[in-house]
Each structure stands twice: as C-alpha cells, then as structure tokens.
Write a protein that holds these residues in place. Structure first.
Motif, PDB file in Angstrom:
ATOM      1  N   LEU A  99       0.821  -1.216   0.000  1.00 47.04           N
ATOM      2  CA  LEU A  99       0.000   0.000   0.000  1.00 47.04           C
ATOM      3  C   LEU A  99       0.851   1.260   0.000  1.00 47.04           C
ATOM      4  O   LEU A  99       0.514   2.242  -0.640  1.00 47.04           O
ATOM      5  CB  LEU A  99      -0.912   0.019   1.228  1.00 47.04           C
ATOM      6  CG  LEU A  99      -2.244  -0.697   1.067  1.00 47.04           C
ATOM      7  CD1 LEU A  99      -3.019  -0.670   2.370  1.00 47.04           C
ATOM      8  CD2 LEU A  99      -3.066  -0.076  -0.054  1.00 47.04           C
ATOM      9  N   TYR A 100       1.962   1.210   0.731  1.00 48.10           N
ATOM     10  CA  TYR A 100       2.813   2.385   0.798  1.00 48.10           C
ATOM     11  C   TYR A 100       3.850   2.413  -0.316  1.00 48.10           C
ATOM     12  O   TYR A 100       4.622   3.355  -0.421  1.00 48.10           O
ATOM     13  CB  TYR A 100       3.491   2.478   2.177  1.00 48.10           C
ATOM     14  CG  TYR A 100       2.565   3.069   3.205  1.00 48.10           C
ATOM     15  CD1 TYR A 100       1.563   2.298   3.779  1.00 48.10           C
ATOM     16  CD2 TYR A 100       2.645   4.407   3.567  1.00 48.10           C
ATOM     17  CE1 TYR A 100       0.691   2.843   4.695  1.00 48.10           C
ATOM     18  CE2 TYR A 100       1.769   4.961   4.487  1.00 48.10           C
ATOM     19  CZ  TYR A 100       0.794   4.182   5.054  1.00 48.10           C
ATOM     20  OH  TYR A 100      -0.075   4.726   5.959  1.00 48.10           O
ATOM     21  N   GLY A 101       3.881   1.358  -1.134  1.00 47.60           N
ATOM     22  CA  GLY A 101       4.779   1.348  -2.281  1.00 47.60           C
ATOM     23  C   GLY A 101       6.247   1.333  -1.909  1.00 47.60           C
ATOM     24  O   GLY A 101       7.068   1.936  -2.590  1.00 47.60           O
ATOM     25  N   ASP A 132       3.566   6.717   8.453  1.00 49.02           N
ATOM     26  CA  ASP A 132       3.679   7.602   7.304  1.00 49.02           C
ATOM     27  C   ASP A 132       5.159   7.814   6.939  1.00 49.02           C
ATOM     28  O   ASP A 132       5.663   8.921   7.044  1.00 49.02           O
ATOM     29  CB  ASP A 132       2.983   8.927   7.642  1.00 49.02           C
ATOM     30  CG  ASP A 132       2.575   9.664   6.385  1.00 49.02           C
ATOM     31  OD1 ASP A 132       2.688   9.083   5.289  1.00 49.02           O
ATOM     32  OD2 ASP A 132       2.159  10.828   6.501  1.00 49.02           O
ATOM     33  N   TYR A 133       5.810   6.751   6.531  1.00 46.37           N
ATOM     34  CA  TYR A 133       7.210   6.811   6.070  1.00 46.37           C
ATOM     35  C   TYR A 133       8.160   7.390   7.118  1.00 46.37           C
ATOM     36  O   TYR A 133       9.001   8.223   6.815  1.00 46.37           O
ATOM     37  CB  TYR A 133       7.317   7.644   4.785  1.00 46.37           C
ATOM     38  CG  TYR A 133       6.464   7.145   3.653  1.00 46.37           C
ATOM     39  CD1 TYR A 133       6.852   6.029   2.913  1.00 46.37           C
ATOM     40  CD2 TYR A 133       5.271   7.773   3.320  1.00 46.37           C
ATOM     41  CE1 TYR A 133       6.077   5.565   1.874  1.00 46.37           C
ATOM     42  CE2 TYR A 133       4.489   7.307   2.283  1.00 46.37           C
ATOM     43  CZ  TYR A 133       4.895   6.202   1.558  1.00 46.37           C
ATOM     44  OH  TYR A 133       4.131   5.739   0.531  1.00 46.37           O
ATOM     45  N   PRO A 170      13.616  10.397   1.712  1.00 44.38           N
ATOM     46  CA  PRO A 170      12.524   9.464   1.465  1.00 44.38           C
ATOM     47  C   PRO A 170      12.852   8.098   2.085  1.00 44.38           C
ATOM     48  O   PRO A 170      14.030   7.729   2.163  1.00 44.38           O
ATOM     49  CB  PRO A 170      12.486   9.376  -0.063  1.00 44.38           C
ATOM     50  CG  PRO A 170      13.073  10.659  -0.539  1.00 44.38           C
ATOM     51  CD  PRO A 170      14.110  11.025   0.479  1.00 44.38           C
ATOM     52  N   PHE A 171      11.831   7.380   2.523  1.00 43.44           N
ATOM     53  CA  PHE A 171      12.033   6.182   3.328  1.00 43.44           C
ATOM     54  C   PHE A 171      13.055   5.213   2.740  1.00 43.44           C
ATOM     55  O   PHE A 171      13.972   4.768   3.417  1.00 43.44           O
ATOM     56  CB  PHE A 171      10.694   5.464   3.535  1.00 43.44           C
ATOM     57  CG  PHE A 171      10.752   4.377   4.565  1.00 43.44           C
ATOM     58  CD1 PHE A 171      10.690   4.688   5.913  1.00 43.44           C
ATOM     59  CD2 PHE A 171      10.892   3.058   4.197  1.00 43.44           C
ATOM     60  CE1 PHE A 171      10.763   3.701   6.870  1.00 43.44           C
ATOM     61  CE2 PHE A 171      10.970   2.057   5.152  1.00 43.44           C
ATOM     62  CZ  PHE A 171      10.902   2.384   6.494  1.00 43.44           C
ATOM     63  N   GLU A 172      12.896   4.889   1.459  1.00 40.97           N
ATOM     64  CA  GLU A 172      13.773   3.869   0.898  1.00 40.97           C
ATOM     65  C   GLU A 172      15.208   4.367   0.727  1.00 40.97           C
ATOM     66  O   GLU A 172      16.133   3.576   0.600  1.00 40.97           O
ATOM     67  CB  GLU A 172      13.220   3.336  -0.425  1.00 40.97           C
ATOM     68  CG  GLU A 172      13.099   4.381  -1.506  1.00 40.97           C
ATOM     69  CD  GLU A 172      12.123   3.943  -2.599  1.00 40.97           C
ATOM     70  OE1 GLU A 172      12.595   3.448  -3.608  1.00 40.97           O
ATOM     71  OE2 GLU A 172      10.894   4.102  -2.432  1.00 40.97           O
ATOM     72  N   ASN A 203      10.672   8.254  -5.390  1.00 37.08           N
ATOM     73  CA  ASN A 203      10.600   7.484  -4.143  1.00 37.08           C
ATOM     74  C   ASN A 203       9.223   7.584  -3.503  1.00 37.08           C
ATOM     75  O   ASN A 203       8.688   8.685  -3.339  1.00 37.08           O
ATOM     76  CB  ASN A 203      11.622   7.989  -3.119  1.00 37.08           C
ATOM     77  CG  ASN A 203      13.062   7.702  -3.522  1.00 37.08           C
ATOM     78  OD1 ASN A 203      13.953   8.473  -3.225  1.00 37.08           O
ATOM     79  ND2 ASN A 203      13.274   6.603  -4.229  1.00 37.08           N
ATOM     80  N   SER A 204       8.688   6.454  -3.073  1.00 39.08           N
ATOM     81  CA  SER A 204       7.431   6.448  -2.332  1.00 39.08           C
ATOM     82  C   SER A 204       7.582   7.273  -1.067  1.00 39.08           C
ATOM     83  O   SER A 204       8.570   7.134  -0.356  1.00 39.08           O
ATOM     84  CB  SER A 204       7.054   5.012  -1.945  1.00 39.08           C
ATOM     85  OG  SER A 204       6.978   4.197  -3.080  1.00 39.08           O
ATOM     86  N   GLY A 205       6.604   8.106  -0.784  1.00 39.54           N
ATOM     87  CA  GLY A 205       6.626   8.880   0.467  1.00 39.54           C
ATOM     88  C   GLY A 205       7.399  10.182   0.371  1.00 39.54           C
ATOM     89  O   GLY A 205       7.369  10.984   1.299  1.00 39.54           O
ATOM     90  N   ALA A 206       8.110  10.407  -0.732  1.00 40.53           N
ATOM     91  CA  ALA A 206       8.931  11.615  -0.837  1.00 40.53           C
ATOM     92  C   ALA A 206       8.070  12.874  -0.826  1.00 40.53           C
ATOM     93  O   ALA A 206       8.457  13.899  -0.258  1.00 40.53           O
ATOM     94  CB  ALA A 206       9.776  11.562  -2.108  1.00 40.53           C
ATOM     95  N   ASN A 249       5.143  13.240   0.659  1.00 36.69           N
ATOM     96  CA  ASN A 249       4.686  13.441   2.041  1.00 36.69           C
ATOM     97  C   ASN A 249       5.763  14.158   2.849  1.00 36.69           C
ATOM     98  O   ASN A 249       5.487  15.077   3.616  1.00 36.69           O
ATOM     99  CB  ASN A 249       4.409  12.096   2.735  1.00 36.69           C
ATOM    100  CG  ASN A 249       3.361  11.272   2.027  1.00 36.69           C
ATOM    101  OD1 ASN A 249       3.404  11.122   0.810  1.00 36.69           O
ATOM    102  ND2 ASN A 249       2.418  10.754   2.776  1.00 36.69           N
ATOM    103  N   LEU A 250       7.005  13.696   2.674  1.00 32.88           N
ATOM    104  CA  LEU A 250       8.134  14.284   3.399  1.00 32.88           C
ATOM    105  C   LEU A 250       8.257  15.766   3.063  1.00 32.88           C
ATOM    106  O   LEU A 250       8.413  16.613   3.941  1.00 32.88           O
ATOM    107  CB  LEU A 250       9.408  13.536   3.001  1.00 32.88           C
ATOM    108  CG  LEU A 250      10.732  14.022   3.585  1.00 32.88           C
ATOM    109  CD1 LEU A 250      10.768  13.807   5.093  1.00 32.88           C
ATOM    110  CD2 LEU A 250      11.907  13.281   2.955  1.00 32.88           C
ATOM    111  N   ASP A 310       4.298   9.525  -6.607  1.00 37.65           N
ATOM    112  CA  ASP A 310       5.508   9.263  -5.824  1.00 37.65           C
ATOM    113  C   ASP A 310       5.804   7.767  -5.842  1.00 37.65           C
ATOM    114  O   ASP A 310       5.074   6.967  -5.298  1.00 37.65           O
ATOM    115  CB  ASP A 310       5.375   9.791  -4.386  1.00 37.65           C
ATOM    116  CG  ASP A 310       4.263   9.128  -3.581  1.00 37.65           C
ATOM    117  OD1 ASP A 310       3.210   8.802  -4.175  1.00 37.65           O
ATOM    118  OD2 ASP A 310       4.450   8.928  -2.370  1.00 37.65           O
ATOM    119  N   HIS A 369       3.727   4.533  -4.863  1.00 39.93           N
ATOM    120  CA  HIS A 369       2.762   4.766  -3.795  1.00 39.93           C
ATOM    121  C   HIS A 369       1.429   5.258  -4.344  1.00 39.93           C
ATOM    122  O   HIS A 369       0.506   4.472  -4.522  1.00 39.93           O
ATOM    123  CB  HIS A 369       3.383   5.760  -2.792  1.00 39.93           C
ATOM    124  CG  HIS A 369       2.491   6.145  -1.673  1.00 39.93           C
ATOM    125  ND1 HIS A 369       2.445   7.419  -1.176  1.00 39.93           N
ATOM    126  CD2 HIS A 369       1.618   5.426  -0.953  1.00 39.93           C
ATOM    127  CE1 HIS A 369       1.565   7.453  -0.176  1.00 39.93           C
ATOM    128  NE2 HIS A 369       1.058   6.265  -0.030  1.00 39.93           N
TER     129      HIS A 369
END
Lengths: 427, 320
Positions: A201-203, A272-273, A319-321, B111-114, B116-117, B131, B134
């Motif tokens: 879901l969060y990719g 949320d990441y 970013p998370f990854e 990147n996923s979540g980027a 949001n950040l 993103d 995501h």
C-alpha cells in the motif's frame, strides 16, 4: 579498594532465574556475597539502600556501532560510553563496520586505545573479511591475540559460500566465534520493508521474510560442514525458528540474537514513512514479533541487543527507501525491554538471561551474572517509573530513536562497573 | 464546503464526500475547457510550481495548463537538471522553494513517500503528481470522472484493472478510490506483477484475463512499466500480449457497453491492441486526458480555497 553493600534490593538473578529481595556485597570490584537476608554492613562499607528497587547484572549490549574511526560526528567512544552508563549497559560489544572497517590488528589496536574514553567495558568484534568485501579473510589469529571477541562482516553478507566456508574452517582452528547476518543478499537487495499489505500500500520496496530463512539455511549448512562456533546476529521471523532449532538439536554450536526493536515494534509502526523505523532487516509482522518474544521466553533465541546504530539527521531526512537504516539504542534497550515485562510476555530474570547472562557466556566474559567472584557490573533501576522519551535528551551524539515521544517505563537509578559508580548520584 | 484537505497527497486520506465535491467541481471546468475562451481567474495572483523529479510530459503539461487556465503564475522546474544533481537534499530543495513563497506545489518523485516528506516542510499546498509506487491521486480522480461520465455513476460497477499492478501507483490510487466508492474491483495480471498482500485488500485476483474480464463494466489497462523492471518479471513482450494484452477477442467477454481506459503512454501491441485503443465506441482514453486537465483545475482550486481560508484565519488571529 572499597566495599559496597547493596541493601533491600530486588535481586534479579538470571542464572538462578530468581527475582527476590536481598542484599549484595561488593569488595574490590567483585561480587563477594549475596544473601536473602538483611546483612549487617562490614566495617568501612558504603551502604546503598536500594529501597526495594531492582538490582541486576549490567547489560551486555552485543553489536553496538560506534563512529570511530570515520564517523565520529555520529558517535564517539566517549558519547557512546556515557549513553551506555545511563542506559544500564556495563559492557558494549562494538561492531567493526566502521570507516575503514576493523580488519587489521592495527585498526583493532586503535579502537582499543580509543575505547579508554568510555566509562564502561568495551570489547571489539573484528571484520571477517578484508574491507568487509567478502573476498579474503582477515588475520583471524593476530586479531584474536589482539583481543577481538568475535568476527563479523555485519549486515554485509559474505555471498561467496566457498569463501565463507574457508573463513569458518580457519576460525574453527582458533576456536574463534563468527557472527553471521542470515539473509539472502540478492533477494533482499534494495528492500526497505517486509513484503505484505503494508509495504504494497505504501509502495515501499520489500523483501519476503523467506530471505532470512534462506540465508540461515545456507549458513547453518556451512556450520554443519565446518563445525565452527557461530552466532546469528538477528533472527526476526518465525519461519526461521524450526531450522535453527534443528541445527541446535543436531549439536551444532550455534546461538542467535534479536534486536529489541524487532521485539517491540512491527511493520505498521513505520506509519507515514517514518525513517527512524527503518531497520536492517526491516520490521516484521505482528505475528512474527509475537513468535519471537515467545522464542526468547523459551530460550530458543539467546540474546537481545540494541544494535545501536547512530545516524545523523541528514541520513534520516530522506525518502524512506533512501534513508539510512538503524536506530540508537544504548539508552532505550532497558526501558524498551521492560515493555515486554509489563505486557507479561517475559519475566525480569528471563530478560536478563538474554541481555546479560547469555551474551557473557557466549563471549566468554566473567560478567553478566550475580555470582560470587563475578565483576561487580551492576544496574539499579526502578522498573515501574514512567516517563516520556525525548530524543534530544539522549546522551548519544545521534538522536535517531523510534521511541521519540513514546511512553516508557523503567528508569536507571545507578550503574556500576567493577564496583565503581559510572551513572547516578553518589550515595 | 466538504473538501477540507490541506494537501492532495493521496486518495487514502480523502473521504467519499470530498471525492464527490472535487468531481462535481471538475465537471464545471470540463464545460469551461470546451469554451473558446478558456479562462478563469480563481488562482489569479497565486504562484504554482511544478517540480518533477521524474520525467513526465503528459502529467506536467496537464498541470501546467490547469494552472494557467485558472490564472495562476506557473513555473516548471525540471529537477533532473537542477541542484539535486549537485547533491542538494530533497528537504533543502523544498526549503529553498518555500522561501520563494509559492502557493501551490505540484511534485512528482521516484521514491514512495517523498512527497509526504516534502509537504511537512513547506507552507504551501502540495499536490502529489506521483511518488514512486505509492500514489498518483489526480490520475485516480480523472479516471473516476471519466467513468462517472461514461457510465452515469461511480458505484456498483465491476472494474477490471489489468497489467503491472506491482509497479503502478495508478493502480494503488485507483483501487483505493474505487473501493471507497463501493465498486467491485478485479485485479488481473501475471503473479510476478502482483504486489504482496494484495489478497487482503478486498479485491478479486485473476491470473486468467478472460475470466477476469467476463462481465466487467470498466476495463482499465496499465502500462507495462519497462523502465522500472529490474529483471525477469515476464518472459517476453509477445507472450505478455498473448496472455494479458487487450484485444477484441478478450474484450468481447466484458459487458457489451464496457469502456476501455489507459493512463498512457500506451505500448501498442504490448498491453493493448492499437485498434481497440482507437475504437471511439469503446475507448475513453482521449476523454481521460481531457478530464485530467479539469480534475487538476478542480484540485488546484479547492486547495487554494483552503489555503486562503487558513491564511485568512491566521491573519485575523494575529489582529485579535
């Protein structure tokens, strides 16, 4: 030297697996006696009234990253030592994954000298291969003589099985301990989460828990082939336990650890990441977490450690990854572990078996127990004192903790190394 | 107004009522866009920056046109050639931009979540233009508007999403949106292109495309993301087309009035037969592009209204 008498203490004995009231006498840095009764103080003794609080062997934290050499802005021996003392950790087993890695006797000598800055005991692991590149083994003999306590390339898996097999065979001749990171490197390449609904879901690029099982299977087969002494740094998924148990039943000299984060957090905590929740291996499902708590209770998993990994703000503000994995843990190991006690999953003696006695036994250290003649490495703590963690109050140079803002219970009141108080108010 | 979001980062945080509000407003912009003079000044004086860390022609020009038609000052920044190459971090880039006082920031990032950040660090409203793997919320919204116009409703439809689900942010946003609106969703594709844990997301899974298409009201094809595949997901493009490419024979199994959608750009002959893509009776692919501009106008408009309300409240708060 001095004589210390701890009175009215709740003694946590991981060897006898008891949790009882009593007193403990320390003379010349060693534990001289333990008694269930209120002992009279010998002449000249300093009395520490424990007021019914818990007195246990100091924690032995196996797998701590210190930024020396190379990344002293993230953590120095001095800052790590102060954080350890404040967290009730009396012995730090440092990782060799520094810049450059600890892969020569000279590098080992450097960190050994630098470690004198710390108020707690520090022992060093050395790299298993030169440059942690997985190609040539280090001078295991010289490094053992120079005090290396174990050999590991950390999370960088030696992918060439022939080379790992040779390292193990050579290590066996020296009775050296190898610490492995069970993980199939090609399967887990680029992954930042455990595959499943959350990661989808969060990719987030994800890896199946099976990568750990595959890595473990290979390593255990090589241990079976070479009969070396081997320790898995972290087993984090339930699917890895049967193979591990079989290897033990077969008589292989293998042990395993787990990080406190994998015992107290799960994949959904990433939310949320949040990059402070990025770990190697990644956080697992709640089912796996619960299975691993049970495995610690059953003694299948031997060791709990913090895997203290200081990261500066920059390497986490990504970013998370792309963010760097790992969290600081020297000061949060004890209160996080107490979550497992307060939730009823583990008793204090069980926790201390995994956090002091077992690592001491596996690494051949005399500490980690409340026994006559053992070093007086002790922690006095109130297991019920509540607090809200503020990451900026941590003593580590780096503040990357997943427990920022978390409600925790368990406050360290005093820490002693060889009978000397290294944390807490002098009585 | 029932649209309260400060940013549009994903479909996940929108309520069904907010989705409907946005689609209703987009309908008005469809009408505006069909006029000869396509201009409104609801964003007059506001600055919109399009920040694309990943190549995009379609989405970027759609956002640019949307902003311009509403009277905003629009600036495009292609981040591939910018200071990112010189080692600037995403957050520093965001802070630099923030200092230029933009009002609306449209961001695409690999990147996923980027996104949001980035949204945490700026004072303006942020729209996620995709993103990583995501979300891509405006794509899902334009798809929803296209479906609603073609089928007359956005509920109780059987919608088949086919192809590379695993690497697709379009699929994620769509299945969240269409799920929220109470539709029956089928995912069709090779197992190698299905994300893990998708079984638990309230969808039906089909490996066999014929089975999955049977009776479907909407057939949503996804692009085979060749540039994202780091190896070996499918044996060959021709086998993929044979098993999961949309052709007349497979489409005949869907409902007689089923519509065919594709987010573009298309790989003709890989995931979709060219004649179907061009069939004006079935394909709504060109409508999707048209709806894209309208939906983005609506999104920009609504976020700007919320931004103004927030700033107004703040300003009056200071005076009191």
């Amino acid at each position: 030297m001095t004589t210390l008498l701890f009175q009215n203490a709740r003694l946590i004995d991981p060897e006898a697996q008891t949790d009882s009231t009593g007193s403990l006498l320390v003379r010349d840095g060693l534990i001289e006696g333990i008694s269930g009764a209120q002992e009279a103080a010998p002449e000249g003794a300093t009395i520490v009234d424990c007021d019914g609080k818990a007195l246990a062997p100091g924690l032995i934290d196996w797998g701590v990253k210190i930024g020396e050499p190379g990344e002293r802005h993230k953590e120095s021996f001095r800052s790590a030592g102060r954080a350890a003392a404040a967290g009730g950790v009396t012995t730090v087993i440092a990782r060799p994954d520094t810049l450059p890695p600890i892969d020569t006797p000279e590098a080992l000598e450097f960190v050994t000298r630098r470690a004198a800055d710390a108020p707690v005991n520090i022992r060093h692991m050395a790299a298993l291969t030169k440059g942690r590149e997985g190609r040539e083994m280090v001078e295991i003999g010289f490094m053992t003589d120079a005090g290396a306590i174990a050999f590991t390339d950390g999370v960088r898996v030696v992918t060439d099985s022939k080379i790992l097999g040779r390292c193990m065979t050579y290590a066996r001749g020296l009775d050296a301990l190898i610490v492995g990171h069970p993980q199939d490197a090609s399967l887990s390449k680029g992954a930042a989460a455990t595959s499943g609904k959350f990661a989808s879901l969060y990719g987030i690029p994800a890896v199946s828990p099976m990568a750990e099982v595959m890595g473990l299977d290979r390593d255990l087969a090589l241990v079976d082939m070479t009969r070396c002494r081997w320790h898995a740094d972290q087993l984090t998924v339930a699917a890895a336990l049967p193979a591990f148990q079989r290897a033990r039943d077969k008589g292989l000299d293998v042990t395993a650890g787990i990080s406190i984060h994998h015992l107290t957090l799960n994949e959904f905590d990433v939310g949320d990441y949040r990059t402070f929740f990025r770990f190697t291996p990644p956080l697992r499902s709640e089912d796996d977490r619960m299975a691993m708590v049970q495995a610690v209770a059953d003694g299948v998993i031997d060791v709990i450690a913090s895997f203290h990994t200081p990261q500066d703000e920059e390497s986490k503000r990504l970013p998370f990854e792309a963010a760097a994995p790992g969290a600081v843990g020297l000061q949060t190991l004890l209160p996080a572990a107490l979550r497992l006690y307060h939730q009823g999953g583990l008793t204090l003696p069980q926790l201390w078996r995994a956090m002091s006695l077992n690592p001491a036994k596996r690494l051949g250290l005399p500490s980690g127990r409340l026994a006559r003649g053992a070093p007086a490495d002790l922690v006095l703590f109130n297991p019920d004192a509540p607090f809200v963690l503020d990451r900026f109050k941590l003593l580590s140079k780096s503040k990357n903790t997943p427990f920022d803002g978390a409600r925790m219970e368990g406050r360290v009141l005093g820490t002693w190394v060889a009978g000397n108080r290294v944390f807490g108010e002098q009585p | 107004m029932s649209f309260r979001a400060r940013h549009l980062l994903g479909i996940d945080h929108l309520k069904p009522a907010e989705i409907v509000t946005l689609l209703d407003l987009a309908e008005e912009y469809v009408a505006l866009n069909r006029r000869t003079v396509k201009h409104s000044d609801v964003l007059a004086g506001l600055t919109q920056i399009n920040m694309f860390f990943e190549n995009s022609t379609r989405t970027q020009s759609s956002f640019e046109l949307a902003g311009k038609r509403l009277g905003a000052d629009v600036m495009n920044m292609s981040m591939q050639t910018s200071s990112v190459k010189k080692g600037e971090t995403l957050i520093d880039t965001a802070l630099t931009l923030n200092a230029m006082q933009p009002d609306l920031l449209v961001v695409r990032h690999p990147n996923s979540g980027a996104v949001n950040l980035l949204a945490e660090k700026v004072n303006c409203a942020v729209i996620n233009a995709g993103d990583g793997r995501h979300e891509h919320p405006t794509q899902a919204l334009l798809d929803a508007l296209t479906i609603r116009r073609a089928k007359g409703r956005l509920q109780r439809l059987t919608i088949a999403i086919c192809g590379d689900i695993a690497h697709s942010r379009v699929a994620r946003s769509n299945l969240i949106l269409l799920g929220k609106m109470e539709n029956r969703i089928r995912l069709i594709g090779p197992s190698t292109l299905m994300p893990a844990g998708v079984k638990d997301m309230g969808v039906e899974l089909y490996e066999d495309m014929r089975e999955g298409l049977t009776g479907a009201d909407v057939v949503m094809m996804l692009r085979l993301q060749r540039e994202r595949m780091d190896g070996g997901f499918i044996p060959s493009e021709r086998e993929y087309f044979h098993r999961w490419g949309l052709d007349a024979e497979k489409l005949a199994l869907a409902a007689p009035d089923a519509i065919v959608m594709h987010p573009g750009p298309m790989n003709r002959g890989v995931e979709i037969d060219g004649t179907i893509a061009d069939d004006i009776n079935r394909s709504v692919i060109q409508d999707q592009v048209e709806m894209g501009v309208a939906v983005r106008m609506a999104a920009l408009d609504l976020l700007a209204r919320n931004l103004r309300a927030e700033r107004g409240a703040k300003a009056s708060g200071v005076m009191v």
